[in-house]
Design an enzyme around this catalytic site. Structure first.
Site, PDB file in Angstrom:
ATOM      1  N   ASP A 123      -6.612   1.330   0.741  1.00 41.83           N
ATOM      2  CA  ASP A 123      -6.753   1.515   2.181  1.00 41.83           C
ATOM      3  C   ASP A 123      -8.179   1.163   2.583  1.00 41.83           C
ATOM      4  OD1 ASP A 123      -8.276   3.621   1.250  1.00 41.83           O
ATOM      5  OD2 ASP A 123      -7.276   5.143   2.483  1.00 41.83           O
ATOM      6  N   LYS A 157       0.825  -1.203   0.000  1.00 44.34           N
ATOM      7  CA  LYS A 157       0.000   0.000   0.000  1.00 44.34           C
ATOM      8  C   LYS A 157       0.863   1.258   0.000  1.00 44.34           C
ATOM      9  CE  LYS A 157      -2.217   1.299   3.740  1.00 44.34           C
ATOM     10  NZ  LYS A 157      -3.207   1.337   4.846  1.00 44.34           N
TER      11      LYS A 157
END
Length: 220
Positions: free
Chosen positions: A138, A120
């Protein structure tokens, strides 16, 4: 969600926000990497408050290392997991100096090899600092992708792969920020603002809120 509706969805998001960007405040790829590493279990606002002071004193790998662990902790202790974040950040700074000349690598494998940097975080840096068409899934993007039906998935990776397959190429570079901002301010976790949503007619979410529900929530 079929290709036509997916294209229309992103066309609407682009129309109201043609040039979206992160709400983290940064000036260099290194500052962005630090801010993203500090953002785990913290809001962008909290991180910005910390980095406003930190970056005045140390905004390079060498300067961060010069603070030492205790010195760095003093600057970031208001954030959750600050002990782990300090350790990872110092380790990352050392590797950046040893292997990359103090620069942020524009390479996923090299980024993910840095302590505290997962897929991420690497995607955020590649997208925001270098303009790569990547998606960092997210909690906001995960929620929006599943609720709307754009790219349902049980894991962040599954959602990321689904989004990369279905989002038309012209929207890929900014899709990350459009979805995050939509999840943060409209498609919120507890009470989504469906009456104010510009993509509500394209969304597959079966439990859409009404204007009356929104008013009740506002006065609760």
């Amino acid at each position: 969600m079929n290709a036509q509706n997916c294209g229309e969805l992103f066309a609407r998001l682009r129309a109201v926000n043609p040039h979206p960007t992160t709400e983290l405040i940064y000036r260099t790829p290194f500052e962005l990497l630090v801010a993203v590493m500090l953002s785990a279990q913290a809001t962008d606002k909290q991180v910005n408050q910390v980095t406003q002071t930190l970056f005045q004193i140390a905004n390079s790998p060498a300067a961060i290392l010069a603070l030492g662990e205790e010195g760095l902790k003093r600057h970031i202790r208001s954030l959750g997991l600050f002990n782990t974040k300090a350790r990872h950040l110092l380790q990352t700074c050392a590797i950046l100096l040893e292997r990359h000349g103090g620069e942020i690598p524009r390479d996923r494998a090299a980024l993910e090899a840095l302590p505290g940097v997962g897929r991420k975080t690497a995607n955020v840096v590649l997208n925001t600092a270098f303009g790569e068409p990547t998606l960092a899934v997210d909690t906001h993007i995960f929620r929006v992708a599943n609720r709307t039906g754009i790219a349902p998935g049980k894991t962040p990776l599954a959602v990321e792969q689904g989004l990369m397959r279905c989002i038309p190429a012209p929207f890929l570079q900014h899709a990350h920020h459009w979805l995050i901002l939509h999840g943060r301010y409209v498609c919120t976790a507890r009470r989504p603002r469906c009456p104010d949503c510009i993509i509500a007619d394209l969304c597959a979410y079966p439990d859409k809120t009404t204007a009356a529900q929104a008013r009740t929530s506002a006065h609760a």
